[in-house]
Design a protein around this motif. Sequence first.
Motif, PDB file in Angstrom:
ATOM      1  N   MET A  36       0.835  -1.182   0.000  1.00  0.00           N
ATOM      2  CA  MET A  36       0.000   0.000   0.000  1.00  0.00           C
ATOM      3  C   MET A  36       0.882   1.248   0.000  1.00  0.00           C
ATOM      4  O   MET A  36       1.796   1.367   0.789  1.00  0.00           O
ATOM      5  CB  MET A  36      -0.900  -0.012   1.232  1.00  0.00           C
ATOM      6  N   THR A  37       0.587   2.146  -0.899  1.00  0.00           N
ATOM      7  CA  THR A  37       1.333   3.396  -0.991  1.00  0.00           C
ATOM      8  C   THR A  37       0.722   4.422  -0.056  1.00  0.00           C
ATOM      9  O   THR A  37      -0.476   4.467   0.144  1.00  0.00           O
ATOM     10  CB  THR A  37       1.266   3.941  -2.437  1.00  0.00           C
ATOM     11  N   THR A  38       1.565   5.231   0.500  1.00  0.00           N
ATOM     12  CA  THR A  38       1.085   6.350   1.305  1.00  0.00           C
ATOM     13  C   THR A  38       1.545   7.624   0.630  1.00  0.00           C
ATOM     14  O   THR A  38       2.162   7.592  -0.429  1.00  0.00           O
ATOM     15  CB  THR A  38       1.651   6.281   2.745  1.00  0.00           C
ATOM     16  N   HIS A  39       1.268   8.729   1.255  1.00  0.00           N
ATOM     17  CA  HIS A  39       1.750  10.004   0.721  1.00  0.00           C
ATOM     18  C   HIS A  39       3.259  10.071   0.926  1.00  0.00           C
ATOM     19  O   HIS A  39       3.754   9.955   2.039  1.00  0.00           O
ATOM     20  CB  HIS A  39       1.062  11.164   1.447  1.00  0.00           C
ATOM     21  N   ILE A  40       3.985  10.229  -0.166  1.00  0.00           N
ATOM     22  CA  ILE A  40       5.441  10.335  -0.118  1.00  0.00           C
ATOM     23  C   ILE A  40       5.795  11.688  -0.729  1.00  0.00           C
ATOM     24  O   ILE A  40       5.804  11.834  -1.957  1.00  0.00           O
ATOM     25  CB  ILE A  40       6.117   9.181  -0.892  1.00  0.00           C
ATOM     26  N   PRO A  41       6.067  12.694   0.101  1.00  0.00           N
ATOM     27  CA  PRO A  41       6.302  14.045  -0.430  1.00  0.00           C
ATOM     28  C   PRO A  41       7.378  14.117  -1.505  1.00  0.00           C
ATOM     29  O   PRO A  41       7.232  14.859  -2.479  1.00  0.00           O
ATOM     30  CB  PRO A  41       6.697  14.852   0.813  1.00  0.00           C
ATOM     31  N   SER A  42       8.429  13.330  -1.374  1.00  0.00           N
ATOM     32  CA  SER A  42       9.516  13.395  -2.362  1.00  0.00           C
ATOM     33  C   SER A  42       9.108  12.793  -3.717  1.00  0.00           C
ATOM     34  O   SER A  42       9.778  13.023  -4.711  1.00  0.00           O
ATOM     35  CB  SER A  42      10.762  12.691  -1.826  1.00  0.00           C
ATOM     36  N   LEU A  43       8.019  12.037  -3.759  1.00  0.00           N
ATOM     37  CA  LEU A  43       7.512  11.457  -5.006  1.00  0.00           C
ATOM     38  C   LEU A  43       6.195  12.101  -5.443  1.00  0.00           C
ATOM     39  O   LEU A  43       5.448  11.515  -6.225  1.00  0.00           O
ATOM     40  CB  LEU A  43       7.286   9.951  -4.846  1.00  0.00           C
ATOM     41  N   THR A  44       5.921  13.278  -4.916  1.00  0.00           N
ATOM     42  CA  THR A  44       4.643  13.931  -5.180  1.00  0.00           C
ATOM     43  C   THR A  44       4.879  15.352  -5.668  1.00  0.00           C
ATOM     44  O   THR A  44       5.729  16.071  -5.122  1.00  0.00           O
ATOM     45  CB  THR A  44       3.785  13.963  -3.893  1.00  0.00           C
ATOM     46  N   PHE A  45       4.119  15.750  -6.689  1.00  0.00           N
ATOM     47  CA  PHE A  45       4.200  17.131  -7.140  1.00  0.00           C
ATOM     48  C   PHE A  45       3.900  18.065  -5.973  1.00  0.00           C
ATOM     49  O   PHE A  45       3.144  17.708  -5.072  1.00  0.00           O
ATOM     50  CB  PHE A  45       3.181  17.402  -8.254  1.00  0.00           C
ATOM     51  N   PRO A  46       4.437  19.277  -6.003  1.00  0.00           N
ATOM     52  CA  PRO A  46       4.117  20.258  -4.959  1.00  0.00           C
ATOM     53  C   PRO A  46       2.611  20.564  -4.937  1.00  0.00           C
ATOM     54  O   PRO A  46       1.919  20.435  -5.957  1.00  0.00           O
ATOM     55  CB  PRO A  46       4.911  21.499  -5.361  1.00  0.00           C
ATOM     56  N   ARG A  47       2.115  20.995  -3.813  1.00  0.00           N
ATOM     57  CA  ARG A  47       0.693  21.309  -3.614  1.00  0.00           C
ATOM     58  C   ARG A  47       0.142  22.227  -4.695  1.00  0.00           C
ATOM     59  O   ARG A  47      -0.992  22.073  -5.135  1.00  0.00           O
ATOM     60  CB  ARG A  47       0.481  21.992  -2.250  1.00  0.00           C
ATOM     61  N   ILE A  48       0.935  23.206  -5.100  1.00  0.00           N
ATOM     62  CA  ILE A  48       0.452  24.192  -6.066  1.00  0.00           C
ATOM     63  C   ILE A  48       0.000  23.555  -7.375  1.00  0.00           C
ATOM     64  O   ILE A  48      -0.918  24.039  -8.034  1.00  0.00           O
ATOM     65  CB  ILE A  48       1.499  25.306  -6.319  1.00  0.00           C
ATOM     66  N   VAL A  49       0.616  22.441  -7.747  1.00  0.00           N
ATOM     67  CA  VAL A  49       0.236  21.737  -8.976  1.00  0.00           C
ATOM     68  C   VAL A  49      -1.213  21.268  -8.890  1.00  0.00           C
ATOM     69  O   VAL A  49      -1.953  21.320  -9.872  1.00  0.00           O
ATOM     70  CB  VAL A  49       1.186  20.550  -9.251  1.00  0.00           C
ATOM     71  N   PHE A  50      -1.630  20.831  -7.718  1.00  0.00           N
ATOM     72  CA  PHE A  50      -2.989  20.322  -7.534  1.00  0.00           C
ATOM     73  C   PHE A  50      -3.971  21.438  -7.186  1.00  0.00           C
ATOM     74  O   PHE A  50      -5.137  21.367  -7.553  1.00  0.00           O
ATOM     75  CB  PHE A  50      -3.003  19.266  -6.425  1.00  0.00           C
ATOM     76  N   GLU A  51      -3.512  22.454  -6.488  1.00  0.00           N
ATOM     77  CA  GLU A  51      -4.412  23.502  -6.005  1.00  0.00           C
ATOM     78  C   GLU A  51      -4.805  24.505  -7.083  1.00  0.00           C
ATOM     79  O   GLU A  51      -5.868  25.120  -6.992  1.00  0.00           O
ATOM     80  CB  GLU A  51      -3.777  24.219  -4.816  1.00  0.00           C
ATOM     81  N   GLN A  52      -3.960  24.712  -8.069  1.00  0.00           N
ATOM     82  CA  GLN A  52      -4.254  25.663  -9.143  1.00  0.00           C
ATOM     83  C   GLN A  52      -4.792  24.900 -10.354  1.00  0.00           C
ATOM     84  O   GLN A  52      -4.053  24.139 -10.986  1.00  0.00           O
ATOM     85  CB  GLN A  52      -2.983  26.435  -9.527  1.00  0.00           C
ATOM     86  N   PRO A  53      -6.067  25.114 -10.707  1.00  0.00           N
ATOM     87  CA  PRO A  53      -6.647  24.312 -11.792  1.00  0.00           C
ATOM     88  C   PRO A  53      -5.907  24.448 -13.124  1.00  0.00           C
ATOM     89  O   PRO A  53      -5.752  23.453 -13.840  1.00  0.00           O
ATOM     90  CB  PRO A  53      -8.088  24.814 -11.901  1.00  0.00           C
ATOM     91  N   ALA A  54      -5.449  25.628 -13.456  1.00  0.00           N
ATOM     92  CA  ALA A  54      -4.742  25.800 -14.735  1.00  0.00           C
ATOM     93  C   ALA A  54      -3.449  24.990 -14.746  1.00  0.00           C
ATOM     94  O   ALA A  54      -3.130  24.331 -15.752  1.00  0.00           O
ATOM     95  CB  ALA A  54      -4.446  27.271 -14.994  1.00  0.00           C
ATOM     96  N   ILE A  55      -2.720  25.008 -13.655  1.00  0.00           N
ATOM     97  CA  ILE A  55      -1.479  24.230 -13.576  1.00  0.00           C
ATOM     98  C   ILE A  55      -1.804  22.738 -13.619  1.00  0.00           C
ATOM     99  O   ILE A  55      -1.150  21.970 -14.336  1.00  0.00           O
ATOM    100  CB  ILE A  55      -0.673  24.580 -12.307  1.00  0.00           C
ATOM    101  N   ALA A  56      -2.831  22.336 -12.871  1.00  0.00           N
ATOM    102  CA  ALA A  56      -3.206  20.922 -12.809  1.00  0.00           C
ATOM    103  C   ALA A  56      -3.553  20.380 -14.195  1.00  0.00           C
ATOM    104  O   ALA A  56      -3.153  19.265 -14.552  1.00  0.00           O
ATOM    105  CB  ALA A  56      -4.381  20.728 -11.850  1.00  0.00           C
ATOM    106  N   VAL A  57      -4.271  21.170 -14.984  1.00  0.00           N
ATOM    107  CA  VAL A  57      -4.685  20.715 -16.315  1.00  0.00           C
ATOM    108  C   VAL A  57      -3.544  20.829 -17.319  1.00  0.00           C
ATOM    109  O   VAL A  57      -3.306  19.919 -18.115  1.00  0.00           O
ATOM    110  CB  VAL A  57      -5.927  21.501 -16.798  1.00  0.00           C
ATOM    111  N   LEU A  58      -2.836  21.940 -17.276  1.00  0.00           N
ATOM    112  CA  LEU A  58      -1.799  22.174 -18.286  1.00  0.00           C
ATOM    113  C   LEU A  58      -0.554  21.308 -18.100  1.00  0.00           C
ATOM    114  O   LEU A  58       0.090  20.949 -19.081  1.00  0.00           O
ATOM    115  CB  LEU A  58      -1.408  23.650 -18.319  1.00  0.00           C
ATOM    116  N   LEU A  59      -0.206  20.975 -16.870  1.00  0.00           N
ATOM    117  CA  LEU A  59       1.011  20.183 -16.642  1.00  0.00           C
ATOM    118  C   LEU A  59       0.998  18.873 -17.432  1.00  0.00           C
ATOM    119  O   LEU A  59       1.913  18.616 -18.217  1.00  0.00           O
ATOM    120  CB  LEU A  59       1.243  19.922 -15.157  1.00  0.00           C
TER     121      LEU A  59
END
Length: 189
Positions: A1-24
């Motif tokens: 089971m995977t957990t939240h691994i910050p070093s393997l996760t995009f920064p919060r801003i990637v998910f929080e900003q819809p334009a960044i989330a879609v465009l990335l």
Amino acid sequence: MTTHIPSLTFPRIVFEQPAIAVLLPVVAGAAIGYSTRPKQTQNTYRALRQPPFHPPAWLFGPAWTSLYALMGYVSHRAYTLGTSSASPSTVALAKQGATLYTIQLGLNLAWMPLFFGINKPRAAAADIVALGATVGYMIWVWGQVDEVAGWMLAPYAGWLGFATYLCFGVGYLNDWDLETAKAKGKKSE
């Protein structure tokens, strides 16, 4: 089971900003597509023996662009809904999904260079199996955060299933040797 691994996760801003989330994912997918030289990729695709029901080469660009935009939107939706929850378990699931999302996008973007860039269909097949498993798990995790987000990823999962069929079909029909198949295709032109 995977957990939240910050070093393997995009920064919060990637998910929080819809334009960044879609465009990335859209921009990253386009960059990978163009880096593998689209004309050469289409020629390779045409030279390979294909399984039944293979789509025309021109369909892949629009299909993947739509799926990248959809998965980007879902990442924004599931993450922002989940992390704003009062439930610690929902917040944890949203963050776990963010790690899975980052991993799956990396696996997704690796497939084309593996298959068409360095002509390693076995490695591409292993990649797409890992990708499918990761996406399935991500859908399950984010589906617990937001059922709509989970269902919105159904087209992606369906296309991945079809892409897995194509990957294994092309590999098998070409004896897992794309170089020889491409050379035969060039001789028949």
